[in-house]
Design a protein around this motif. Structure first.
Motif, PDB file in Angstrom:
ATOM      1  N   ILE A 136      11.517 -36.102 -14.610  1.00  0.00           N
ATOM      2  CA  ILE A 136      12.743 -35.497 -15.150  1.00  0.00           C
ATOM      3  C   ILE A 136      13.215 -34.277 -14.370  1.00  0.00           C
ATOM      4  O   ILE A 136      14.184 -33.633 -14.764  1.00  0.00           O
ATOM      5  N   GLY A 137      12.553 -33.986 -13.246  1.00  0.00           N
ATOM      6  CA  GLY A 137      12.944 -32.817 -12.460  1.00  0.00           C
ATOM      7  C   GLY A 137      14.368 -32.897 -11.932  1.00  0.00           C
ATOM      8  O   GLY A 137      15.139 -31.925 -12.020  1.00  0.00           O
ATOM      9  N   GLY A 138      14.731 -34.043 -11.379  1.00  0.00           N
ATOM     10  CA  GLY A 138      16.075 -34.201 -10.817  1.00  0.00           C
ATOM     11  C   GLY A 138      17.165 -34.082 -11.869  1.00  0.00           C
ATOM     12  O   GLY A 138      18.181 -33.413 -11.659  1.00  0.00           O
ATOM     13  N   GLY A 139      16.953 -34.730 -13.012  1.00  0.00           N
ATOM     14  CA  GLY A 139      17.931 -34.664 -14.098  1.00  0.00           C
ATOM     15  C   GLY A 139      18.061 -33.249 -14.649  1.00  0.00           C
ATOM     16  O   GLY A 139      19.156 -32.826 -15.043  1.00  0.00           O
ATOM     17  N   THR A 140      16.957 -32.520 -14.670  1.00  0.00           N
ATOM     18  CA  THR A 140      16.982 -31.146 -15.161  1.00  0.00           C
ATOM     19  C   THR A 140      17.837 -30.264 -14.255  1.00  0.00           C
ATOM     20  O   THR A 140      18.706 -29.519 -14.724  1.00  0.00           O
ATOM     21  N   VAL A 141      17.607 -30.359 -12.953  1.00  0.00           N
ATOM     22  CA  VAL A 141      18.383 -29.574 -11.993  1.00  0.00           C
ATOM     23  C   VAL A 141      19.868 -29.950 -12.065  1.00  0.00           C
ATOM     24  O   VAL A 141      20.743 -29.090 -12.036  1.00  0.00           O
ATOM     25  N   ARG A 142      20.146 -31.239 -12.167  1.00  0.00           N
ATOM     26  CA  ARG A 142      21.534 -31.705 -12.286  1.00  0.00           C
ATOM     27  C   ARG A 142      22.225 -31.075 -13.482  1.00  0.00           C
ATOM     28  O   ARG A 142      23.338 -30.539 -13.370  1.00  0.00           O
ATOM     29  N   ASP A 143      21.577 -31.131 -14.648  1.00  0.00           N
ATOM     30  CA  ASP A 143      22.197 -30.610 -15.867  1.00  0.00           C
ATOM     31  C   ASP A 143      22.390 -29.099 -15.794  1.00  0.00           C
ATOM     32  O   ASP A 143      23.392 -28.562 -16.288  1.00  0.00           O
ATOM     33  N   LEU A 144      21.449 -28.390 -15.179  1.00  0.00           N
ATOM     34  CA  LEU A 144      21.586 -26.944 -15.028  1.00  0.00           C
ATOM     35  C   LEU A 144      22.760 -26.604 -14.120  1.00  0.00           C
ATOM     36  O   LEU A 144      23.525 -25.671 -14.391  1.00  0.00           O
ATOM     37  N   ILE A 145      22.920 -27.365 -13.047  1.00  0.00           N
ATOM     38  CA  ILE A 145      24.036 -27.135 -12.134  1.00  0.00           C
ATOM     39  C   ILE A 145      25.364 -27.425 -12.820  1.00  0.00           C
ATOM     40  O   ILE A 145      26.351 -26.680 -12.659  1.00  0.00           O
ATOM     41  N   LEU A 146      25.400 -28.491 -13.617  1.00  0.00           N
ATOM     42  CA  LEU A 146      26.640 -28.874 -14.311  1.00  0.00           C
ATOM     43  C   LEU A 146      26.923 -27.985 -15.519  1.00  0.00           C
ATOM     44  O   LEU A 146      28.010 -28.041 -16.095  1.00  0.00           O
ATOM     45  N   GLY A 147      25.944 -27.178 -15.918  1.00  0.00           N
ATOM     46  CA  GLY A 147      26.141 -26.270 -17.044  1.00  0.00           C
ATOM     47  C   GLY A 147      26.175 -26.963 -18.393  1.00  0.00           C
ATOM     48  O   GLY A 147      26.875 -26.518 -19.306  1.00  0.00           O
ATOM     49  N   VAL A 148      25.402 -28.045 -18.535  1.00  0.00           N
ATOM     50  CA  VAL A 148      25.335 -28.763 -19.812  1.00  0.00           C
ATOM     51  C   VAL A 148      23.902 -28.703 -20.332  1.00  0.00           C
ATOM     52  O   VAL A 148      22.974 -28.307 -19.613  1.00  0.00           O
ATOM     53  N   GLU A 149      23.724 -29.097 -21.585  1.00  0.00           N
ATOM     54  CA  GLU A 149      22.388 -29.081 -22.167  1.00  0.00           C
ATOM     55  C   GLU A 149      21.478 -30.048 -21.418  1.00  0.00           C
ATOM     56  O   GLU A 149      21.860 -31.182 -21.134  1.00  0.00           O
ATOM     57  N   VAL A 150      20.295 -29.575 -21.084  1.00  0.00           N
ATOM     58  CA  VAL A 150      19.347 -30.405 -20.341  1.00  0.00           C
ATOM     59  C   VAL A 150      18.968 -31.612 -21.190  1.00  0.00           C
ATOM     60  O   VAL A 150      18.644 -31.475 -22.378  1.00  0.00           O
TER      61      VAL A 150
END
Length: 203
Positions: free
Chosen positions: A44-58
């Motif tokens: 889930i590392g990639g999805g976590t970084v993606r969501d943080l960059i997009l500014g949405v809930e992980v």
């Protein structure tokens, strides 16, 4: 194919990535907590970084089943690593499907949040690969992004294909399926024919 099925496939993809992370822990002969760490980072590392960059809930914070899937995969791998290694070839193909799936779903998430198409492509590339990059950095080995093997290129293929199909067809479900197929075909061809990008060479 419904999005319910895509969601189930997504969990399967997380599990496959988590197993690959846990197998890396097995190579280092780590304890069960090490297995869980590497499985979680990879899954889930990639999805976590993606969501943080997009500014949405992980995603795994909103729905902990993703995290539970990683932990479960780690524990199972800890007790069955020797048997899993014997089906390494199958895991390569399952990883290819996970790559195709997450590259497209990552792109779709960013696109439907209103991100620029280039940003959406970057999110599609990051989602299936960044967890592996973190894993490889922790293991002090060359990250997958630096390898000539056609892996990231397949993720980009899925991302670009989704944006093309969604603009032409305006059918999210069909666009998702077709784009996943494109990414999987590229990755599959690379596996079968050992396709690699040419390296820069100093003369």
């Amino acid at each position: 194919m419904s999005f319910d099925l895509l969601y189930i496939a997504g969990l399967a993809g997380i599990a496959v990535f988590a197993v690959s992370g846990a197998l890396a822990a097995a190579e280092k002969e780590l304890d069960i907590l090490g297995f869980i760490l590497f499985a979680t980072v990879t899954g889930i590392g990639g999805g976590t970084v993606r969501d943080l960059i997009l500014g949405v809930e992980v995603a795994w914070v909103a729905n902990p089943i993703d995290l539970k899937t990683c932990i479960g995969a780690a524990i199972i791998t800890y007790f069955t690593a020797k048997q899993i290694i014997r089906i390494q070839r199958l895991l390569v193909w399952m990883d290819a499907m996970g790559l195709a799936l997450f590259s497209v779903l990552g792109t779709a998430k960013a696109y439907h949040l209103g991100a620029d198409p280039l940003v959406a492509i970057a999110m599609g590339m990051l989602t299936p690969t960044f967890g592996s990059v973190i894993r490889d950095i922790l293991l002090d080995r060359a990250p997958v992004l630096l390898e000539p093997e056609i892996y990231v290129s397949a993720a980009i293929t899925g991302s670009v294909s989704y944006l093309v199909f969604i603009s032409i067809l305006d059918e999210p479900n069909l666009s998702t399926i077709l784009a996943i197929a494109c990414a999987f075909l590229v990755r599959g061809a690379a596996i079968i024919f050992d396709l690699r990008l040419p390296k820069f060479k100093h003369h």
